[in-house]
Scaffold this motif. Structure first.
Motif, mmCIF file in Angstrom:
data_model
loop_
_atom_site.group_PDB
_atom_site.id
_atom_site.type_symbol
_atom_site.label_atom_id
_atom_site.label_comp_id
_atom_site.label_asym_id
_atom_site.label_seq_id
_atom_site.Cartn_x
_atom_site.Cartn_y
_atom_site.Cartn_z
ATOM 1 N N VAL A 65 3.275 5.892 -3.049
ATOM 2 C CA VAL A 65 4.471 6.672 -3.400
ATOM 3 C C VAL A 65 4.677 6.658 -4.912
ATOM 4 C CG1 VAL A 65 6.972 6.761 -3.158
ATOM 5 C CG2 VAL A 65 5.569 6.436 -1.180
ATOM 6 N N LEU A 115 -3.378 2.352 -8.307
ATOM 7 C CA LEU A 115 -2.165 2.774 -9.025
ATOM 8 C C LEU A 115 -2.402 2.769 -10.534
ATOM 9 C CD1 LEU A 115 0.883 3.355 -9.078
ATOM 10 C CD2 LEU A 115 1.244 0.921 -9.121
ATOM 11 N N ALA A 172 0.834 -1.207 0.000
ATOM 12 C CA ALA A 172 0.000 0.000 0.000
ATOM 13 C C ALA A 172 0.865 1.252 0.000
ATOM 14 C CB ALA A 172 -0.920 -0.017 1.218
ATOM 15 N N THR A 173 1.922 1.251 0.852
ATOM 16 C CA THR A 173 2.815 2.413 0.862
ATOM 17 C C THR A 173 3.494 2.596 -0.487
ATOM 18 O OG1 THR A 173 3.239 1.823 3.138
ATOM 19 C CG2 THR A 173 4.595 3.529 2.205
ATOM 20 N N LYS A 174 3.964 1.485 -1.046
ATOM 21 C CA LYS A 174 4.711 1.579 -2.298
ATOM 22 C C LYS A 174 3.836 2.098 -3.432
ATOM 23 C CE LYS A 174 8.370 -1.746 -1.630
ATOM 24 N NZ LYS A 174 8.333 -1.590 -0.170
ATOM 25 N N THR A 175 2.591 1.610 -3.516
ATOM 26 C CA THR A 175 1.753 2.082 -4.626
ATOM 27 C C THR A 175 1.454 3.567 -4.497
ATOM 28 O OG1 THR A 175 -0.135 1.267 -3.399
ATOM 29 C CG2 THR A 175 0.632 -0.086 -5.197
ATOM 30 N N SER A 178 2.376 12.749 6.686
ATOM 31 C CA SER A 178 1.446 11.639 6.884
ATOM 32 C C SER A 178 2.177 10.314 6.800
ATOM 33 C CB SER A 178 0.319 11.701 5.866
ATOM 34 O OG SER A 178 0.817 11.443 4.591
ATOM 35 N N VAL A 195 -1.672 11.645 -2.364
ATOM 36 C CA VAL A 195 -1.521 12.040 -0.954
ATOM 37 C C VAL A 195 -2.718 11.577 -0.137
ATOM 38 C CG1 VAL A 195 -1.375 14.014 0.580
ATOM 39 C CG2 VAL A 195 -0.010 13.949 -1.457
ATOM 40 N N ILE A 196 -3.926 11.675 -0.725
ATOM 41 C CA ILE A 196 -5.114 11.230 0.024
ATOM 42 C C ILE A 196 -5.048 9.728 0.281
ATOM 43 C CG2 ILE A 196 -7.609 10.973 -0.088
ATOM 44 C CD1 ILE A 196 -7.761 13.575 -1.501
ATOM 45 N N ILE A 197 -4.648 8.962 -0.742
ATOM 46 C CA ILE A 197 -4.543 7.515 -0.555
ATOM 47 C C ILE A 197 -3.496 7.196 0.513
ATOM 48 C CG2 ILE A 197 -3.850 5.369 -1.669
ATOM 49 C CD1 ILE A 197 -5.068 6.396 -4.204
ATOM 50 N N LEU A 198 -2.395 7.938 0.477
ATOM 51 C CA LEU A 198 -1.320 7.702 1.441
ATOM 52 C C LEU A 198 -1.775 7.975 2.864
ATOM 53 C CD1 LEU A 198 1.652 6.972 1.443
ATOM 54 C CD2 LEU A 198 2.179 9.373 1.421
ATOM 55 N N SER A 199 -2.575 9.028 3.046
ATOM 56 C CA SER A 199 -2.924 9.399 4.416
ATOM 57 C C SER A 199 -4.169 8.695 4.919
ATOM 58 C CB SER A 199 -3.100 10.907 4.522
ATOM 59 O OG SER A 199 -4.065 11.326 3.595
ATOM 60 N N VAL A 200 -5.063 8.281 4.026
ATOM 61 C CA VAL A 200 -6.310 7.660 4.490
ATOM 62 C C VAL A 200 -6.254 6.145 4.368
ATOM 63 C CG1 VAL A 200 -8.806 7.658 4.223
ATOM 64 C CG2 VAL A 200 -7.541 9.736 3.845
ATOM 65 N N TRP A 224 1.819 7.977 9.959
ATOM 66 C CA TRP A 224 1.004 6.780 9.765
ATOM 67 C C TRP A 224 1.839 5.513 9.820
ATOM 68 C CZ3 TRP A 224 -3.765 5.856 10.498
ATOM 69 C CH2 TRP A 224 -4.731 6.817 10.249
ATOM 70 N N LEU A 233 2.567 9.196 -6.487
ATOM 71 C CA LEU A 233 3.178 10.525 -6.340
ATOM 72 C C LEU A 233 4.284 10.733 -7.362
ATOM 73 C CD1 LEU A 233 3.405 11.197 -2.541
ATOM 74 C CD2 LEU A 233 2.399 12.627 -4.267
ATOM 75 N N ASN A 283 -4.195 3.892 5.082
ATOM 76 C CA ASN A 283 -3.681 3.075 6.170
ATOM 77 C C ASN A 283 -4.722 2.809 7.242
ATOM 78 O OD1 ASN A 283 -1.146 2.521 5.296
ATOM 79 N ND2 ASN A 283 -0.302 4.435 6.055
ATOM 80 N N VAL A 293 -4.560 12.923 -5.334
ATOM 81 C CA VAL A 293 -5.104 11.584 -5.093
ATOM 82 C C VAL A 293 -4.081 10.712 -4.358
ATOM 83 C CG1 VAL A 293 -5.857 9.487 -6.238
ATOM 84 C CG2 VAL A 293 -6.730 11.665 -6.976
ATOM 85 N N TRP A 321 14.194 0.788 -0.235
ATOM 86 C CA TRP A 321 13.010 -0.059 -0.441
ATOM 87 C C TRP A 321 13.418 -1.514 -0.604
ATOM 88 C CZ3 TRP A 321 8.742 2.001 -4.244
ATOM 89 C CH2 TRP A 321 7.971 2.948 -3.579
ATOM 90 N N ALA A 377 -5.044 -1.613 -3.906
ATOM 91 C CA ALA A 377 -3.935 -0.662 -4.018
ATOM 92 C C ALA A 377 -3.381 -0.640 -5.439
ATOM 93 C CB ALA A 377 -2.848 -1.046 -3.015
#
Lengths: 83, 203, 93
Positions: free
Chosen positions: A41, B42, A36-39, C69, A60-65, C73, A44, A67, A58, C17, B38
């Motif tokens: 980033v 993407l 989830a983090t990798k996708t 974040s 940034v929103i996915i990254l912050s919400v 997070w 971005l 999780n 989008v 990574w 996810a």
């Protein structure tokens, strides 16, 4: 820059493979968190690559919400295995 | 738009979807569904659909997984009705069971292993006496009952001269009966199937 | 100069990574993997976003939000996963 994105895709393939071959649910959850983090980033990176502000928002929103759902799922699975 | 990485990212989506299909355990499938969400977000973002990506991440990954986890948790369950004093006795000292019959704890452990093999969850519901236990079965509060005495008196007298089973397990669900019939090998447990009294009712 | 520095940051992030994700494949315990993942993954992601920030300084608000974040997070998520897996997994084994 293209080459970097392909390297990121390769790094993304590792947690996906891990989620497939490991049977333990917590290892799968770890792989999910990593993917989830990798996708997000990567979203971005793509947004900066194309200079597209909309995709960046989008990402940034996915990254912050995104999780938060992961944490909910973790607590539900924990309740499950307690019984 | 015609960059090479787009093709690789799009190829990830059917790969993860195929992985999702191969999962047998529903919880593992939920985790893989999260990864699929996810990756889908993407792909949509890379193809330029920012709004679809946002919807996929929020609804498809967060909401759908949480709702599905709740649904799977509440539906994949065997409710096992037991007698209260029987249960308390087994809870208080598991080692003090009589020699001639296995304790309820052993039976419950056995049930648990069977349930885990089929990705089910076992929930114990204590009842004060045998009558309310049987009533709970007919009123569909529990799926399986487990009691040291037989629910049908004539059945009890018939088996009395042989080595009588010490536990009578009654289920009202055909599929559960089939599973328990093949898995439950212990001779001290007698398994019976009762058809639901009103079969006209749809569920 | 700035361009080179940003490329270096992104490359460093990708190396982080890989470094953090390769222990996932081994047969170690969940907590070991969680440690390497949360440290190296978060640092790598933050380094990548910092590199992007050097590339496009005009989108700084967005990228700084992403950095914050990410830092918060991932730390919280590491704690939650460790808490859930250690107390839930004990009677499983």
């Amino acid at each position: 820059m293209n080459l970097m994105l392909i390297a990121m895709i390769l790094a993304l393939l590792i947690p996906i493979y891990e989620a497939w071959q490991d049977e333990d649910i917590w290892q799968k959850m770890l792989a999910f968190a990593s993917a989830a983090t990798k996708t997000s980033v990567m979203i971005l990176v793509v947004s900066v690559l194309r200079d597209d502000w909309m995709i960046g928002v989008v990402g940034v929103i996915i990254l912050s919400v995104g999780n938060a759902g992961l944490m909910l799922l973790a607590h539900l699975i924990k309740r499950m295995s307690e019984q | 738009m015609n960059d090479s990485y787009v093709y690789i990212i799009v190829a990830l989506l059917p790969l993860v979807a195929f992985m999702l299909m191969l999962q047998a355990n529903p919880y593992n499938a939920l985790v893989i569904r999260g990864i699929l969400g996810a990756v889908a977000a993407l792909v949509y973002a890379v193809l330029g659909a920012a709004d679809v990506a946002l919807t996929e991440a929020l609804v498809g990954t967060m909401l759908a997984i949480t709702l599905y986890a709740v649904a799977v948790r509440s539906s994949l369950v065997i409710r096992l009705g037991v007698l209260k004093d029987d249960w308390l006795e087994a809870e208080s000292d598991p080692d003090a069971a009589p020699v001639d019959r296995p304790s309820l704890t052993q039976l419950i452990t056995h049930f648990r292993t069977i349930a885990r093999r089929y990705h089910l969850r076992l929930e114990l519901i204590p009842y004060p006496d045998l009558q309310s236990l049987n009533q709970g079965l007919t009123e569909k509060e529990v799926h399986v009952t487990c009691s040291p005495r037989s629910p049908q008196p004539e059945h009890n007298s018939k088996t009395d001269e042989e080595k009588s089973p010490s536990y009578y397990t009654v289920t009202r669900i055909r599929r559960l009966y089939d599973i328990l019939q093949t898995e439950l090998s212990s001779p001290t447990i007698c398994l019976t199937y009762v058809a639901p009294p009103d079969t006209g009712e749809k569920h | 100069m700035i361009h080179l520095l940003s490329n270096f940051c992104i490359g460093l992030g990708i190396v982080f990574w890989f470094w953090g994700t390769f222990p996932l494949l081994g047969k170690r315990s969940v907590l070991f993997k969680l440690h390497s993942l949360s440290v190296a993954d978060t640092l790598g992601s933050m380094s990548i976003i910092f590199g992007l920030l050097l590339k496009i300084p005009s989108e700084w608000s967005l990228l700084v939000l992403a950095l914050i974040s990410l830092a918060i997070w991932n730390t919280v998520l590491g704690y939650v996963l460790a808490y859930c897996s250690s107390s839930g997994g004990r009677d499983e084994r």
